[in-house]
Design a protein around this motif. Structure first.
Motif, short mmCIF file in Angstrom:
data_model
loop_
_atom_site.label_atom_id
_atom_site.label_comp_id
_atom_site.label_asym_id
_atom_site.label_seq_id
_atom_site.Cartn_x
_atom_site.Cartn_y
_atom_site.Cartn_z
N THR A 60 1.81 -13.19 9.25
CA THR A 60 2.49 -13.72 8.07
C THR A 60 1.97 -13.08 6.79
OG1 THR A 60 2.46 -15.77 9.31
CG2 THR A 60 3.29 -15.87 7.10
N ALA A 61 0.65 -12.84 6.74
CA ALA A 61 0.08 -12.20 5.55
C ALA A 61 0.61 -10.79 5.37
CB ALA A 61 -1.44 -12.17 5.67
N VAL A 62 0.74 -10.05 6.47
CA VAL A 62 1.26 -8.70 6.38
C VAL A 62 2.72 -8.70 5.95
CG1 VAL A 62 1.76 -6.64 7.72
CG2 VAL A 62 -0.41 -7.75 7.95
N ALA B 230 4.23 -6.93 2.61
CA ALA B 230 5.34 -5.98 2.72
C ALA B 230 6.50 -6.41 1.83
CB ALA B 230 5.79 -5.90 4.18
N MET B 231 6.77 -7.72 1.76
CA MET B 231 7.85 -8.17 0.90
C MET B 231 7.52 -7.98 -0.57
SD MET B 231 9.00 -11.59 2.82
CE MET B 231 10.09 -12.19 1.56
N PHE C 203 5.52 -5.63 -1.98
CA PHE C 203 5.43 -4.24 -2.44
C PHE C 203 6.65 -3.41 -2.07
CE2 PHE C 203 0.94 -5.17 -2.83
CZ PHE C 203 0.67 -4.55 -4.01
N ARG C 204 7.64 -3.98 -1.40
CA ARG C 204 8.73 -3.14 -0.93
C ARG C 204 9.62 -2.68 -2.07
NH1 ARG C 204 12.89 -4.90 3.65
NH2 ARG C 204 13.73 -6.05 1.90
N LYS C 205 9.77 -3.53 -3.09
CA LYS C 205 10.61 -3.17 -4.23
C LYS C 205 10.03 -1.98 -4.99
CE LYS C 205 14.43 -4.62 -5.93
NZ LYS C 205 15.13 -5.79 -5.44
N LEU C 206 8.67 -1.94 -5.06
CA LEU C 206 8.04 -0.85 -5.80
C LEU C 206 8.15 0.46 -5.05
CD1 LEU C 206 4.83 -2.74 -6.84
CD2 LEU C 206 6.77 -2.24 -8.26
N GLY C 207 8.12 0.39 -3.71
CA GLY C 207 8.08 1.62 -2.94
C GLY C 207 9.44 2.23 -2.71
N GLU C 208 10.51 1.52 -3.01
CA GLU C 208 11.83 2.06 -2.74
C GLU C 208 12.23 3.09 -3.79
OE1 GLU C 208 14.26 -1.30 -0.24
OE2 GLU C 208 14.44 -1.20 -2.41
N GLY C 209 13.23 3.87 -3.46
CA GLY C 209 13.70 4.84 -4.42
C GLY C 209 13.70 6.26 -3.88
N ASP C 210 13.03 6.49 -2.75
CA ASP C 210 13.07 7.83 -2.16
C ASP C 210 13.60 7.77 -0.74
OD1 ASP C 210 9.63 8.20 -1.05
OD2 ASP C 210 10.83 6.41 -1.37
N ILE D 184 -2.57 -1.53 3.64
CA ILE D 184 -3.09 -0.47 2.77
C ILE D 184 -1.98 0.50 2.39
CG2 ILE D 184 -4.71 1.44 2.69
CD1 ILE D 184 -6.59 -0.16 4.24
N LEU D 185 -1.10 0.81 3.36
CA LEU D 185 -0.03 1.77 3.10
C LEU D 185 0.93 1.23 2.04
CD1 LEU D 185 0.36 4.46 4.33
CD2 LEU D 185 1.91 3.52 5.96
N TYR D 186 1.27 -0.07 2.13
CA TYR D 186 2.18 -0.65 1.14
C TYR D 186 1.52 -0.71 -0.23
CZ TYR D 186 6.31 -1.92 3.71
OH TYR D 186 7.49 -1.87 4.38
N MET D 187 0.21 -1.02 -0.27
CA MET D 187 -0.47 -1.04 -1.57
C MET D 187 -0.46 0.34 -2.19
SD MET D 187 -3.62 -3.55 -1.78
CE MET D 187 -3.65 -3.11 -3.47
N LEU D 188 -0.68 1.39 -1.37
CA LEU D 188 -0.67 2.75 -1.88
C LEU D 188 0.71 3.11 -2.40
CD1 LEU D 188 -2.36 5.35 -2.10
CD2 LEU D 188 -1.27 6.08 -0.02
N SER D 189 1.78 2.70 -1.69
CA SER D 189 3.13 3.03 -2.14
C SER D 189 3.42 2.36 -3.47
CB SER D 189 4.15 2.62 -1.08
OG SER D 189 4.35 1.23 -1.11
N GLY D 190 3.00 1.09 -3.64
CA GLY D 190 3.22 0.41 -4.91
C GLY D 190 2.49 1.07 -6.05
N VAL D 191 1.22 1.44 -5.80
CA VAL D 191 0.41 2.05 -6.86
C VAL D 191 0.96 3.40 -7.26
CG1 VAL D 191 -1.81 3.15 -7.20
CG2 VAL D 191 -1.72 0.82 -6.42
N GLU D 192 1.33 4.23 -6.29
CA GLU D 192 1.75 5.59 -6.61
C GLU D 192 3.10 5.59 -7.32
OE1 GLU D 192 0.25 8.66 -5.67
OE2 GLU D 192 -1.57 7.55 -5.19
N LYS D 193 3.97 4.64 -6.99
CA LYS D 193 5.25 4.61 -7.67
C LYS D 193 5.09 4.17 -9.12
CE LYS D 193 7.88 6.18 -4.79
NZ LYS D 193 8.50 7.47 -5.03
N GLU D 194 4.16 3.21 -9.36
CA GLU D 194 4.02 2.68 -10.71
C GLU D 194 3.33 3.68 -11.63
OE1 GLU D 194 4.71 -0.58 -12.33
OE2 GLU D 194 6.24 -0.07 -10.89
N GLY D 195 2.16 4.19 -11.20
CA GLY D 195 1.33 4.92 -12.13
C GLY D 195 1.52 6.42 -12.09
N ILE D 196 0.91 7.03 -11.06
CA ILE D 196 0.78 8.49 -11.07
C ILE D 196 2.00 9.14 -10.46
CG2 ILE D 196 -0.73 10.37 -10.36
CD1 ILE D 196 -2.76 7.95 -9.80
#
Lengths: 84, 89, 155
Positions: free
Chosen positions: B73-75, B79-80, B82-89, C143-155
């Protein structure tokens, strides 16, 4: 006697690394000092004959938490700002 | 003045902890019926030499199931988040 | 942004040994200190070393998030399935239906202190593998999701 000496050394190292985390201006060095703190805690668990807890503390506390701190520092600034 | 007060409070708390810890005995619980049962019957019932693993995964298997569910559940939560930040590519 | 060449070469040299040690801890969970959670955390530390050393694009090409998600869900499903298989065979939930049976992991041990045998302990090795796979995938993907969030925001 030698066990008491090991306890004393590890506890002294714990206090020193905690003070290092507090006073360090370079945040990467502070993250590494907190990793050292976790590693010393896992050593203390091993001396107290709890190797299970020692392995998980060394894996999560010293490894993954330090990695998360380093990733967070990569996203922000490395040095603390202003006077303390 | 405030500084001295902080030092005095820290000294009181530290001495309190030392008083508690000075005659604390490790490895001698008051009630040890369950522990004795696990140590006596673990090897014949579960056929394992490691009593800790026997307790964690077999006698107290539901605890481990809950622990795995908490991690899952924590994972999912991370994932929910940080997913918005990682999208776009 | 990626770290210097010294860090990258060091992580390339170190991570196979960390993986093998973690899998050793997982597989010998019923004989030595450790188990699924501890071994999975050690393996995830090896993956975190690689993730910290390289840049986001390189890590994204190396490690697929879908595979890690599948690992995590598959570990939990295997864990619950090993408990449910006992119910199909007529035992209670989480009954150790493989212990002392003579088949896979089914040897019985001699009572008293002895070094032990890998082929014992019933379904405890299956549980260790399941939890180890789940913890490996879960902690790596955090860790992978944290890295994706950080890299998209900052650098």
């Amino acid at each position: 006697m030698i066990e008491l000496l090991a306890h004393g050394l590890v506890l002294f190292g714990l206090i020193v690394s905690a003070i290092m985390v507090f006073y360090m201006q370079d945040l990467l060095a502070a993250a590494l000092a907190s990793g050292l703190f976790s590693f010393l805690i896992s050593l203390e668990f091993y001396i107290l004959q709890a190797p299970d807890v020692a392995i998980s503390q060394a894996g999560i506390g010293a490894g993954l938490t330090t990695a998360i701190f380093i990733i967070a520092i990569r996203g922000t600034k490395r040095f603390e700002e202003g006077h303390r | 003045m405030k500084k001295y007060l902080a030092v005095i409070v820290i000294l009181i708390i530290t001495s309190f902890m030392f008083i508690i810890g000075i005659d604390f005995v490790f490895g001698a619980p008051a009630n040890s019926d369950m522990d004795d049962y696990f140590i006596e019957h673990g090897q014949e019932q579960i056929a394992t030499n490691n009593i800790v693993t026997t307790v964690v995964f077999d006698y107290r298997g539901f605890d481990t199931l809950g622990e795995s569910t908490v991690l899952f559940t924590a994972v999912i939560g991370v994932a929910m988040m940080f997913r918005k930040l990682g999208e776009g590519d | 942004m990626r770290m210097s060449k010294i860090v990258r070469t060091g992580s390339d040299l170190m991570y196979p040994f960390i993986f093998i040690f973690g899998w050793y801890v997982i597989m010998h969970g019923h004989l030595t200190p450790g188990g699924g959670f501890q071994g999975g955390a050690v393996v995830a530390t090896g993956a975190a070393l690689v993730i910290v050393a390289y840049s986001y694009q390189e890590v994204n090409a190396m490690i697929k998030k879908a595979i890690l998600m599948f690992q995590e869900s598959g570990g939990l499903v295997l864990f619950i399935g090993a408990g449910l298989a006992g119910m199909i065979l007529g035992f209670p939930f989480f009954y150790n239906w493989l212990a002392n049976s003579g088949s896979l992991f089914g040897m019985s041990v001699i009572p008293g202190p002895n070094p032990g045998e890998l082929n014992t302990a019933g379904f405890l090795p299956l549980m260790n593998i399941a939890v180890g796979t789940e913890v490996w995938g879960g902690l790596t993907i955090v860790i992978l999701y944290m890295l994706s969030g950080v890299e998209k925001e900052g650098i």
